[in-house]
Design an enzyme around this catalytic site. Structure first.
Site, mmCIF file in Angstrom:
data_model
loop_
_atom_site.group_PDB
_atom_site.id
_atom_site.type_symbol
_atom_site.label_atom_id
_atom_site.label_comp_id
_atom_site.label_asym_id
_atom_site.label_seq_id
_atom_site.Cartn_x
_atom_site.Cartn_y
_atom_site.Cartn_z
ATOM 1 N N LYS A 146 -10.408 28.679 115.246
ATOM 2 C CA LYS A 146 -11.520 29.515 115.211
ATOM 3 C C LYS A 146 -12.624 28.783 115.273
ATOM 4 C CE LYS A 146 -13.867 32.167 111.757
ATOM 5 N NZ LYS A 146 -13.846 32.997 110.528
ATOM 6 N N LYS A 180 -9.917 32.852 118.081
ATOM 7 C CA LYS A 180 -11.019 33.451 117.951
ATOM 8 C C LYS A 180 -12.278 32.850 118.143
ATOM 9 C CE LYS A 180 -13.300 35.574 113.985
ATOM 10 N NZ LYS A 180 -13.207 35.444 112.320
HETATM 11 C C1 PBG Z 1 -15.090 34.944 107.954
HETATM 12 C C2 PBG Z 1 -14.839 35.888 109.375
HETATM 13 C C3 PBG Z 1 -15.593 36.071 110.260
HETATM 14 C C4 PBG Z 1 -14.973 37.037 111.125
HETATM 15 C C5 PBG Z 1 -13.753 37.168 110.425
HETATM 16 N N1 PBG Z 1 -13.258 36.467 109.369
HETATM 17 C C6 PBG Z 1 -17.008 35.655 110.447
HETATM 18 C C7 PBG Z 1 -17.472 34.242 110.281
HETATM 19 O O1 PBG Z 1 -16.522 33.571 110.437
HETATM 20 O O2 PBG Z 1 -18.747 33.886 110.278
HETATM 21 C C8 PBG Z 1 -15.712 37.283 112.320
HETATM 22 C C9 PBG Z 1 -14.981 38.601 112.942
HETATM 23 C C10 PBG Z 1 -15.686 39.296 113.910
HETATM 24 O O3 PBG Z 1 -16.872 38.894 114.413
HETATM 25 O O4 PBG Z 1 -15.256 40.238 114.469
HETATM 26 N N2 PBG Z 1 -14.099 34.453 107.237
#
Ligand code: PBG
Length: 330
Positions: free
Chosen positions: A201, A255
């Protein structure tokens, strides 16, 4: 690879009509490739549109079962739930994350009660519950503390599993959380609950609309680069995935999605495990903006991007366009 050259070989023969294009397609999209992320809010009979995510709303728990039914009827196997926690329940220690009666747990129970055949995946991370919008507990300098956060995440995952979650999905990027959560699930007598690790991520500029949806954007102090990955790094993603698999992840995720297709392909090639991509909120918003501006045609953009994930080797895709895509494919 050896093959005849022109004019013995004319590649256009394979593209000359729909039937042969169909016959030669290397990849196919199916509704079962899709996971549909849904946002939840408090209240009754509520639908709250999200301005930066046009066409996506938060739903109150009583209306969520209808969304789950929609998923089921469209052949979408799994939904992913994200709560918008009321401001007065957000705190430094994120204690609301451990409340067995919190918004997410009530949502899980409602779906498992009414539409048990749809898979329910939940987010394991503290950002919907912290007063500062970070995914973990912070020290006095605002730094997210790894091991203390992991201890809370384990409890959070156990609470969600007890409420009926089928898959817990840690999105926090703390080190060692997969192994700790796996052990917690065994202790909680939930051995059948699967873990989808947000293994690679990235610290991305594409998460903005999601933070609006869960209400953490205005709260977030600083950025998440101290725990989420640097977009400059590809090989590092393979190390992250290797660690999460060794600790017991059943499935891994990359992601964001489209800007990281190379990572999806490398992960799938290297490990051959179920590999998911998250087409995140900013990607959804870009497609919607392009469609609204007349720069591209929404349906075609959606299907082409989803096919690109399949071509890269993704097992499936989390996308806010899941119901639209399922209708188009269906
Ligand atoms: C946070 C989380 C995020 C997303 C999923 N879980 C955002 C972040 O890390 O700030 C992002 C998903 C998206 O942008 O659609 N635990």
């Amino acid at each position: 690879m050896s093959q005849a050259s022109f004019p013995a070989m004319r590649m256009r023969r394979g593209r000359s009509a729909p039937w042969i294009r169909d016959m030669l397609a290397e990849h196919r999209l199916h509704p079962s490739d899709l996971i549909w992320p849904l946002f939840i809010c408090e209240g009754e009979g509520q639908e709250e549109p999200i301005a930066t995510l046009p066409g996506v709303s938060r739903w109150s728990v009583d209306r969520l079962a209808d969304k789950a039914r929609e998923a089921r009827d469209l052949g979408i196997p799994c939904i992913a739930l994200f709560p918008n926690t009321p401001a007065d329940l957000r705190s430094e220690d994120a204690r609301e994350a451990l409340n067995p009666d919190n918004l997410i747990c009530r949502a899980i129970r409602a779906i498992k009660d009414k539409v048990p055949e749809v898979g329910v995946m939940t987010d394991v991370a503290l950002d919907p519950y912290t007063a500062h919008g970070h995914d973990g507990l912070t020290d006095e300098r605002g730094n997210v503390m790894n091991d203390r956060t992991v201890a809370v995440l384990v409890q959070q995952a156990m609470v969600q599993a007890k409420a009926g979650a089928d898959i817990v999905a840690p999105s926090d990027m703390m080190d060692g959380r997969i192994g700790a959560i796996r052990q917690g699930l065994e202790t909680a007598d939930c051995p059948d609950v699967a873990i989808m690790a947000y293994a690679a991520k990235y610290a991305s500029a594409f998460y903005g609309p999601f933070r609006d949806a869960v209400g953490s954007r205005g709260l977030l102090k600083g950025d998440k680069r101290g725990y989420q990955m640097d977009p400059a790094n590809g090989a590092e993603a393979l190390r992250e995935v290797a660690l999460d698999l060794a600790e017991g992840a059943d499935m891994v995720m990359v992601k964001p999605g489209l800007p990281y297709l190379d990572v999806v392909a490398r992960v799938k090639d290297a490990f051959g495990v179920p590999t998911f991509a998250y087409q995140v909120s900013g990607e959804y918003a870009m497609i919607e903006a392009a469609a609204a501006a007349g720069a591209g045609e929404r349906d075609a953009l959606v299907l082409e991007t989803l096919m690109a994930f399949k071509r890269a080797g993704a097992t499936g895709v989390l996308t806010y366009h899941a119901p639209l895509a399922a209708r188009l494919i269906g």
